[in-house]
Design an enzyme around this catalytic site. Structure first.
Site, short mmCIF file in Angstrom:
data_model
loop_
_atom_site.label_atom_id
_atom_site.label_comp_id
_atom_site.label_asym_id
_atom_site.label_seq_id
_atom_site.Cartn_x
_atom_site.Cartn_y
_atom_site.Cartn_z
N HIS A 525 1.02 -1.18 -0.12
CA HIS A 525 0.11 0.21 0.09
C HIS A 525 0.89 1.15 -0.08
CE1 HIS A 525 -3.92 2.00 -0.15
NE2 HIS A 525 -4.43 1.09 0.61
N ASP A 529 -2.11 1.78 -4.87
CA ASP A 529 -3.42 2.14 -4.10
C ASP A 529 -4.45 1.15 -4.62
OD1 ASP A 529 -2.32 4.46 -2.71
OD2 ASP A 529 -2.66 5.75 -4.64
#
Length: 552
Positions: A525, A529
């Site tokens: 992450h 995204d």
């Protein structure tokens, strides 16, 4: 000194193939140079006479250091050699001090170009003539220590240049280590099954009968040096050095000498290697010995249970019997590969915030396309090959998934190198398909088959496991419907591929029988995204559900 890789800052001259005074033609191989990734041949782009060698064999120097001077025979080059740049040019006399020193101190692969010293240790001035100290080589860019899986020579054996001395287990694979020198094996510094840091004394090779007392101690890099066992011409020892808590190992040990490929073939075919007669050096079992083995011709052999480290001396014992109500356990020593896998996966899962995206892909068109492709003679494409090709094309459309995290910046790779997870006996390795997006389906299939074969026979080179930008892990072939993987850092994502299942699906409002496959993308992450990962999976689905688009 040339820059032979993008990360190379210095190089070691492993071997000079020309000497001062030799006539050089354009394209001649001047030397073998060891970089941070591999040992490579370095060819001359000029013709003339080799007038000067600036870096002797075994020595290391930064990129752009003066390696050699080529010019006209007899030309004055004194003005080209700056003070302190290197020693005076070697003469072409084989008796010169520089030539003798090079012969004595040359080292195979591992950087023993200078005599190592510690803070409280004085360097030795010279070695006995013809003696070579062989150290634990650095066989991969991440290797800090190695384990001797098998010694193929024993103290007192004659060693020829090119002979395999030992099988060394690194953090990535078990590799054969060959001698770059000839002589007699005078000393073994690291026993089978033992680990030692890179540059530790592995062995000493030299003329038979040479007194090598103290050499191992002078070359040690911290810690106590192993006990020294030398060989004299009057008495050839067959017992290697021992530590205080070890018993001597003699020739009657039941040790099985076999190449990694022979071991793999034997395992796959259920062949007991103790029944196979080896035709190789010192009775070593080769691939052809296993392939030509006839079980009926072999005598009954006792049960052999391999020791904790694969490839080391097996122990002959009876099958374990567990009485009712009692427990039985076995402790297996962690291999270098297993320890490295544990360390890296723990680092990945605890440092990279993972999240997972899962989709179901229709595979009916892929099944039809694969059948047509494989109908072409000498063509074999797997579903895994199709997934890899689709990933490469999707990564070109979504390069943010093809990225790497650094504390100061995110590196987005516009080249695609897909790593393919391959299960081996000791764990998992990830050979890399470089520039995957530029490969056809058949090229991907051929390369995957070749790399997987090397991985399972422990023949993969470190360079073949470096540089991945994305990874594919497929357990569908084992019937696993879906699973999640830990990211193979420094990649930002890894794709988990499940099995193709025949099941009811809804098409145009009707329930029909279809074939589907579950794909799960694990993302870091910090770099990827959720929307970016979802867009990548959408492109991946389009390629797999319409395989003709991958052939455009």
């Amino acid at each position: 000194m040339p820059r032979l890789s993008d990360t190379m800052t210095e190089g070691t001259v492993a071997t000079w193939l020309k000497k001062v005074g030799d006539v050089i033609k354009e394209g001649d191989i001047l030397a073998e140079i060891e970089t941070d990734k591999a040992t490579m041949e370095f060819e001359s782009f000029n013709a003339g006479t080799l007038l000067y060698i600036g870096i002797p064999e075994g020595q290391t120097a930064p990129v752009d250091s003066l390696l050699a001077i080529i010019g006209n025979d007899g030309e004055d080059i004194s003005g080209l050699i700056s003070d302190g740049n290197a020693t005076a040019p070697a003469t072409d006399s084989s008796d010169s001090e520089q030539t003798k020193q090079t012969k004595v101190e040359e080292a195979p692969i591992a950087p023993t170009e200078t005599k190592p010293t510690t803070d409280n240790q004085q360097p030795t001035t010279s070695l006995p003539k013809g003696v070579v100290v062989v150290t634990m080589p650095r066989l991969s860019d991440t290797m800090t220590e190695g384990t001797v899986a098998t010694w193929l020579k024993k103290v007192g054996d004659k060693v020829a240049e090119g002979d395999i001395l030992a099988e060394i287990e690194t953090d990535k694979a078990t590799m054969e280590f060959e001698s770059f020198n000839s002589g007699t094996l005078l000393f073994i510094g690291i026993q089978e099954g033992q680990s030692a840091p890179v540059d530790s004394v592995l062995a000493i090779i030299g003329p038979e009968g040479t007194d090598i007392t103290g050499i191992a101690e002078n070359y040690k890099k911290g810690g106590a040096a192993p006990a020294l066992t030398s060989v004299t011409s009057e008495s050839t020892a067959t017992i290697t050095p021992i530590t205080d808590n070890q018993q001597p190992t003699t020739e009657n040990t039941g040790r099985i000498f076999a190449s990694p490929l022979a071991k793999q073939i034997a395992k796959e075919n259920g062949i007991n290697l103790s029944q196979v007669k080896g035709s190789g050096e010192n009775g070593r079992i080769t691939k052809s010995d296993v392939e030509n083995f006839t079980p009926g011709a072999a005598s009954q052999a006792p049960n052999v249970i391999p020791s904790a480290v694969e490839g080391t001396q097996p122990t002959t014992v009876a099958k374990p019997f567990v009485p009712a109500g009692e427990t039985l356990s076995e402790e297996i020593k962690n291999s270098q590969m297993r320890k490295t896998i544990a360390k890296r996966l723990a680092e990945s899962i605890f440092t990279a915030p993972h999240f997972y995206l899962t989709i179901e892909v229709g595979m009916d068109e892929a099944i039809k396309s694969r059948a047509i492709i494989n109908s072409i003679p000498d063509t074999k494409v797997s579903f895994n090959d199709m997934v890899i090709k689709a990933c490469a094309m999707a990564l070109k459309k979504h390069p943010k998934v093809n990225s790497q995290w650094r504390e100061d910046a995110i590196t987005i790779n516009y080249h695609v190198n897909v790593g393919v997870a391959v299960a081996v006996e000791d764990g998992l390795v990830v050979p890399v398909l470089r520039f995957t997006d530029q490969m056809s389906l058949t090229q991907i299939g051929g390369n995957v088959k070749d790399l997987a074969g090397k991985a399972k026979s422990k023949k993969l080179q470190p360079a073949e496991m470096e540089g991945s930008t994305f990874t594919v892990s497929n357990l569908g072939m084992f019937g696993i419907q879906s699973f999640t993987s830990i990211i193979n850092q420094p990649n930002s994502a890894i794709l988990s591929v499940g099995a193709i299942e025949e099941k009811p699906v809804v098409r145009n409002g009707q329930i029909v029988v279809g074939n589907t496959m579950t794909l799960t993308l694990a993302c870091d992450h910090r770099t990827v995204d959720g929307a970016t990962g979802a867009q990548f999976l959408q492109s991946l689905r389009q390629f797999l559900e319409n395989p003709v688009t991958m052939l455009a």
